[in-house]
Design a protein around this motif. Sequence first.
Motif, PDB file in Angstrom:
ATOM      1  N   SER A 243       0.622  -0.957   0.136  1.00 16.65           N
ATOM      2  CA  SER A 243      -0.069  -0.142  -0.077  1.00 16.65           C
ATOM      3  C   SER A 243       0.903   1.250   0.195  1.00 16.65           C
ATOM      4  CB  SER A 243      -1.023   0.063   1.492  1.00 16.65           C
ATOM      5  OG  SER A 243      -0.146  -0.018   2.260  1.00 16.65           O
ATOM      6  N   ASP A 244       0.387   2.187   0.145  1.00 16.16           N
ATOM      7  CA  ASP A 244       0.962   3.597  -0.006  1.00 16.16           C
ATOM      8  C   ASP A 244       2.184   3.518   1.116  1.00 16.16           C
ATOM      9  OD1 ASP A 244       1.882   6.194  -0.902  1.00 16.16           O
ATOM     10  OD2 ASP A 244       0.714   6.997   0.761  1.00 16.16           O
TER      11      ASP A 244
ATOM     12  N   LYS B 136      10.156   9.797  -6.605  1.00 11.97           N
ATOM     13  CA  LYS B 136       8.721   9.162  -7.106  1.00 11.97           C
ATOM     14  C   LYS B 136       8.843   7.753  -6.583  1.00 11.97           C
ATOM     15  CE  LYS B 136       9.511   8.424 -11.837  1.00 11.97           C
ATOM     16  NZ  LYS B 136       9.072   8.587 -13.294  1.00 11.97           N
ATOM     17  N   THR B 137       7.592   7.083  -6.336  1.00 11.25           N
ATOM     18  CA  THR B 137       7.379   5.764  -6.370  1.00 11.25           C
ATOM     19  C   THR B 137       6.821   5.006  -7.266  1.00 11.25           C
ATOM     20  OG1 THR B 137       7.271   6.323  -3.709  1.00 11.25           O
ATOM     21  CG2 THR B 137       6.601   4.084  -4.585  1.00 11.25           C
ATOM     22  N   ILE B 138       7.201   3.927  -7.720  1.00 13.08           N
ATOM     23  CA  ILE B 138       6.593   3.050  -8.795  1.00 13.08           C
ATOM     24  C   ILE B 138       6.223   1.524  -8.033  1.00 13.08           C
ATOM     25  CG2 ILE B 138       6.461   1.789 -10.843  1.00 13.08           C
ATOM     26  CD1 ILE B 138       8.485   4.043 -11.846  1.00 13.08           C
TER      27      ILE B 138
ATOM     28  N   SER C  20       7.593  -5.476  -5.309  1.00 12.86           N
ATOM     29  CA  SER C  20       8.628  -4.723  -4.895  1.00 12.86           C
ATOM     30  C   SER C  20       7.901  -3.356  -4.952  1.00 12.86           C
ATOM     31  CB  SER C  20      10.032  -4.992  -5.737  1.00 12.86           C
ATOM     32  OG  SER C  20       9.919  -4.356  -6.798  1.00 12.86           O
ATOM     33  N   VAL C  21       8.898  -2.538  -4.215  1.00  8.80           N
ATOM     34  CA  VAL C  21       8.506  -0.844  -4.627  1.00  8.80           C
ATOM     35  C   VAL C  21      10.041  -0.251  -5.156  1.00  8.80           C
ATOM     36  CG1 VAL C  21       7.976   1.316  -3.494  1.00  8.80           C
ATOM     37  CG2 VAL C  21       6.916  -0.743  -2.650  1.00  8.80           C
ATOM     38  N   GLU C  22       9.708   0.583  -6.219  1.00  4.46           N
ATOM     39  CA  GLU C  22      10.818   1.214  -6.744  1.00  4.46           C
ATOM     40  C   GLU C  22      10.771   2.978  -6.279  1.00  4.46           C
ATOM     41  OE1 GLU C  22      13.524   1.680 -10.893  1.00  4.46           O
ATOM     42  OE2 GLU C  22      11.290   0.828 -11.072  1.00  4.46           O
ATOM     43  N   ILE C  23      11.884   3.154  -5.801  1.00  2.86           N
ATOM     44  CA  ILE C  23      11.981   4.436  -5.501  1.00  2.86           C
ATOM     45  C   ILE C  23      13.064   5.175  -6.227  1.00  2.86           C
ATOM     46  CG2 ILE C  23      12.585   6.358  -3.617  1.00  2.86           C
ATOM     47  CD1 ILE C  23      11.311   2.732  -2.664  1.00  2.86           C
TER      48      ILE C  23
END
Length: 811
Positions: free
Chosen positions: A230-231, A259-261, A266-269
């Motif tokens: 989630s966020d 920004k976040t993808i 996974s989460v990409e910053i």
Amino acid sequence: MSQAIQTSSWQHKISGLIISYVSCVLLIYVTSSAWADTLPMPLALSFTQPALDWESESLPIGNGALGANVMGGINEDILQFAEKTLWTGGPQSKQGYDFGLPPAGSDYPQKLKSIQNQLSEQNQLTPEEVAKVLGRDYQGYGSYQSFASVKMNFFHNEKAIRNYQRSLQLNSAVARVTFTENDVVYKREYFVSYPDQAIVTRICASQKGKIHLNLSMVTAPNRSVNYSQSDQQITLQGVLNDNGLQYASILSFHHKNGKTIQHKNSVEIIGADELWYTVVATTNYRQQYPNYRGTDALSKAQQSQEKLLGLTYENLLTNHENDYRELFSRVTLDLKQQATTLSTPALLAGYQSSNTAEQDRALEVLYFQYGRYLLISSSRAGSLPANLQGVWNQYEHAPWSADYHVNINLQMNYWLADVTNLPETLPPLFDFIDSLVEPGAQTALRLFDAPGWTLLLNTNIWGFTGLIAWPTAFWQPEGAAWMAQHYFEHYRFTLDQDFLTQRAYPVMLGASEFWLSTLQKDQQGNWLISPSYSPEHGNFTAGAAMSQQIIYDLLTNTSEAAGIVGDAENQKRISKVLANLAPGLLIGSWGQLQEWRQDLDDKSSEHRHVSQLYALHPGNQLSPLTTPELAQAALTTLNSRGDGGTGWSKAWKINFWARLLDGDRAHKVLSEQLLHSTLKNLWDNHPPYQIDGNFGATAGIAEMLLQSHLGEIHLLPALPSAWPNGQISGLKARGGITVELAWLNGKLQHAMFNSQHSQIINIRCTDCTDVSQLRDKQGNLITMQKRPDGFNFIAKSGVNYRLLVSSEPLN
């Protein structure tokens, strides 16, 4: 009003990120500027490359419940972590589980009686013969588990990397990684907070917009996995396949700019100035016999995460450092060591060869304080005690399950707790032992048809107090008696009457009740333990030395405790048995302290266990000062066994030689441990890695400088010639007395005493002379009752007393 609150919260969050970024840049400059390359790191482990091996090169961080390992990879940094309650096995294991015990009403007591009868006739039985009758296969014992790993995948050009440094600061319990890529300095910080119960990591750079990574969590295949995002949050939860134990972990991340993808797992910053994250992890384990299940794991994790809301990185770091430093800073050791820029592997590799003497002392000081660091990091209130690996574990099936062995290993983990002024590390031990009393009562009843409680050689978090089938490692019914010693020792260090009456004495009395019922009388009227086994060595007999010494110690302590709490009836019962209890102290044909009641010792044996010296340490039944003939026999035994062995064995020998007042030999064994049983990250090497050697060695160094087990405070009892000048502050003596010592050219120069209680203090001081003076803080001369080996004085609670032996200044 709600919008105003939201705006204020948003502004606070942005403000916190700005402050965090500014502090990050400043810290990068301080630690990465040109002159920083030559900064000494006197109390830090340091590496010049990422860890390639978890066991020997990772940097351990922890808060008692959670343990993580810093590898510091450049493009893939894996922060693997464990949480002490994540175990397979136990009452809900699919393999089945019975606490290691036969069913109620079994014929096990009759089997035990048959072995006792055979020993009475034959004197000895092989371990295989006894195990065939008394050993028992078990199921569902389980193993400590790796919880998960945080994976940080970066996009650096590894060929452009320079000035790589990875360190663990013992003064703050913060690990760091720094390196330069082109003109950008990158920094990562890692710690595990006890007050906030979270793993915390920060990643920043000296230029804006340079943070780019994929962030994810992965776990082992022996469990169900529910992964959600989630966020600003990643949640990992599921149950172990073996026993359905719930686990849950929440990673919450925060970044400035960028920004976040969201990807699938996974989460990409991208393009952030800074990123920091927290990890909370828990299970639904509850330390309560017989079911060991409690609150839903995800609910607990969510509650832990909610407590972190609104906290900035600086808040978390300050909370962590304030809590940790209050404990760690109590003891300082100065051996006139030389600050060095050598990495820890280089310092260890050069020990007693290419290093200077000052650099060797720097390693020894580091090793001493590392033991204290590891105990703080692996044992705090609210968690389980430090196990064979402390709190750190990367395995699904850990060596020896990373469990609790009570034939020395768990006990050794806590030898340093009181003497090095870390009583806050003891509650997990006492909570754990308390939780074993109820299942231990079943062990006493079903295996021995006896009252009280006991346990055998090993246990887990599921109340295992029974048997295994391994012939040389299944029989140690003295385990509860040895564990009970820690209660009375803690009382001796604190003189806490409430602790003794309400907590220690009931446990000690229960352990004593078991032995009052199960001791066997020989033809001469001596009470003996039968069958007994000297750990992992020789045959089964009746009355092996270690068995007798432990029970003698237990009953002596319990009798004394009964007198203090006013239980005259039980004191009388115990004293009557003590009068005819063989103490396990016999001198053999070649002058050795016998390992068995019969003179069976092999002079050529170099077995790592020297169990017959329990009475020397951690017991107090023999000493060069009180029983010189027995002490000489102990010395003969130690010389025969040699200075080798596994890591924990050498650690025990340091304590033995310190108690024999031979500082040079104690230092030699410490050197042997550093040279041959210590990994690059200074973890003790059994092999494999096993943490008791670290703890035992730190306790041994303390024993070299201060002893108080004989009813007096012995100053510098085993000071080695390798440490001619130095000082130590903050050690604790029994009686609740804090001690500071300074010495010059191998002689005591001055000492400081502060007692928690008003009492008569008895000091043994071979360097004191007729002109030695004792003064209080105001400079008033205090009357000393002097004697050739020291003096007594009346101390008031909370007053500092300074003993001046010499006016010669320290170097």
